[in-house]
Design an enzyme around this catalytic site. Structure first.
Site, PDB file in Angstrom:
ATOM      1  N   LYS A 158       0.827  -1.209   0.000  1.00  0.00           N
ATOM      2  CA  LYS A 158       0.000   0.000   0.000  1.00  0.00           C
ATOM      3  C   LYS A 158       0.859   1.256   0.000  1.00  0.00           C
ATOM      4  O   LYS A 158       0.454   2.292  -0.486  1.00  0.00           O
ATOM      5  CB  LYS A 158      -0.918  -0.007   1.223  1.00  0.00           C
ATOM      6  N   ARG A 159       2.042   1.135   0.543  1.00  0.00           N
ATOM      7  CA  ARG A 159       2.929   2.291   0.619  1.00  0.00           C
ATOM      8  C   ARG A 159       3.437   2.692  -0.769  1.00  0.00           C
ATOM      9  O   ARG A 159       3.558   3.866  -1.094  1.00  0.00           O
ATOM     10  CB  ARG A 159       4.105   1.940   1.539  1.00  0.00           C
TER      11      ARG A 159
END
Ligand code: GLU
Length: 478
Positions: free
Chosen positions: A252-253
């Site tokens: 997600k980063r």
């Protein structure tokens, strides 16, 4: 044998695309074999627990058309299906391991463990618990430094004969590293993942574990636990990890596409996303690229996986999504556009414009800008946009207005509009650009829009004429 599979997401935030990927193939296997799929919520890590995450997992999987037979929302014979509701089961299992010498209490304080790790790193030793507590009573241990009165329970990894190789259904014989004495029951009374997953897969009669590649390294611990309990282990298939273009694990980063909700927000059709996910490391025997979940069910075979992590190629997904959008009926397309329209109502013009829009958008999110002209009230024209040309903008707008005026509202369609405007243009011997450019700006206030004929048809006779007249008036006052 009745096939029983499970997906075991952890509710730690909004759902990861990998959850859908794993769910898809588990669901396909269950359906193909007439088996069952369990959804189990692995919420033992209280530090990472996010309250609404569980509901988001249900909702996004349902959005994708994936369903399960047993789970916290459905109940079932092997419940409860939330690990936080099964604590006595894990406690009992841990106590059995203690009694049989496969586990021990560990009273080491977090500070002591931290120091131990620092020393190991400095000495380039392999990390792992140094077994200070092994064979000690509480009192014996209490006399040594780094004592914490609340113990954890650790599994005792034998010195020999640890199962470091296992047979993976996709990869064949697969090696994994030597484990250390893992914590299996934490100070808070919650199990760790390794104990809970083994106990639950056993208790829930799971026959096949299809999960992400990242769990391969956990296999020795988990197989040891199966051995300690004298339980048969299920069959394992570790699906390839989805990767960023730089080959790192999709996170997600680094990648918005790691969030399942992102696909909803962008306007991917669930059936297109499911099709795309099915092509990640897997393929149809006939090489077809566009296919449905039913086709996956009919053709599913774990051996068709490539163990190499597929690169998540959003351009390809965009292409697929565009194909799925084109295949929708106009009415269905409008229904799907719902959340992406600029206003709460569906303007009737959206349906008129649907054939045009379906060929223009890759993601439904793009529809908003394309149909904005239908939702505009009075258009404040920036007259500079018209520039100067031949014919001058007012003449073009006047010619368009008088060409369209005689058309009736019920015949105000693309073909009629095109022939009326083309006749007007040819009669005056005007080029297309200087004629249609001002019409576009007059109708929308913008220079980039869908083509004029479908736009006029979508606006309908009254709105089209009103906008042309208003534009003429604004130009006259400029
Ligand atoms: N709770 C684990 C996860 O979130 C499940 C791993 C497994 O399927 O064994 O990925």
């Amino acid at each position: 044998m009745t096939v029983r599979v499970r997906i075991a997401p952890s509710p730690t935030g909004d759902p990861h695309v990998g959850t859908a990927y794993v769910a898809l193939f588990n669901a396909a296997l269950a359906r193909q074999r007439g088996g069952s799929m369990v959804l189990r919520i692995e919420d033992t890590d209280r530090g990472r627990y996010v309250a609404n995450s569980e509901q988001q997992i249900f909702d996004t999987l349902h959005w994708l058309g994936l369903d399960w037979d047993e789970g916290p929302d459905k109940g079932g014979p092997k419940g409860p299906y939330r690990q936080s509701e099964r604590l006595p089961i894990y406690r009992q299992a841990a106590e059995r391991l203690l009694a049989e010498g496969h586990a021990y209490y560990c009273w080491c304080s977090p500070e002591r463990l931290q120091e131990m790790r620092a020393v190991q790193t400095a000495n380039k030793q392999p990390p792992g618990y140094d077994r200070l507590c092994v064979g000690k009573t509480r009192d014996e241990r209490a006399r040594l430094p780094g004592f914490d009165p609340t113990p954890v329970i650790r599994m005792r990894v034998p010195d020999q004969d640890v199962p470091l190789t296992f047979n993976d259904l996709i990869r064949g014989p697969t090696n994994a590293p030597m484990p250390d004495d893992q914590v299996i029951l934490k100070k808070d009374g919650f199990p760790t993942y390794h104990l809970a997953v083994v106990v639950d897969d056993h208790e829930m009669d799971i026959t096949h574990v299809l999960r992400a590649e990242e769990w391969i390294s956990s296999m020795p611990k988990q197989l040891l636990l199966y051995r300690f309990f004298s339980w048969d282990a299920p069959a394992f298939a570790h699906l390839p990890l989805l990767r960023n273009p730089d080959r790192s694990k999709i996170s997600k980063r680094k990648n918005p596409a790691a969030r399942l909700l992102w696909f909803q927000e962008e306007g991917y059709l669930p059936e297109a996303l499911l099709n795309f996910l099915a092509l990640q490391g897997w393929s149809m025997p006939d090489g077809r690229e566009i296919f449905s979940f039913d086709d996956v069910v009919a053709n599913f075979d774990v051996e068709r996986f490539s163990p190499v992590g597929p690169i998540f190629d959003i351009d390809k997904l965009d292409w697929m999504n565009a194909e799925y959008i084109k295949a929708l009926s106009d009415a269905e397309f409008v229904r799907r556009c719902g959340a992406f329209l600029p206003g709460p109502e569906v303007d009737p013009g959206v349906l008129v414009l649907a054939p045009e829009l379906k060929t223009r958008v890759k993601r439904l999110k793009e529809v908003c800008e394309q149909v904005e002209f239908l939702y505009q009230g009075k258009i404040e024209l920036d007259v500079a946009l018209f520039g100067t040309g031949n014919p001058a903008a007012p003449a073009a707008l006047l010619a368009a207005e008088s060409a369209l005026e005689p058309l009736t509202a019920d015949r105000f369609d693309v073909a009629a509009i095109e022939s009326a405007l083309e006749a007007a243009r040819e009669q005056r011997d005007w080029k297309k650009g200087p004629f249609y450019g001002p019409i576009r700006i007059g109708l929308t206030g913008k220079t980039r829009t869908p083509p004029n004929f479908p736009m006029l048809a979508a606006l309908g006779r009254e709105r089209s004429l009103a906008r042309l007249r208003d534009a003429i008036a604004q130009l006259n006052h400029a």
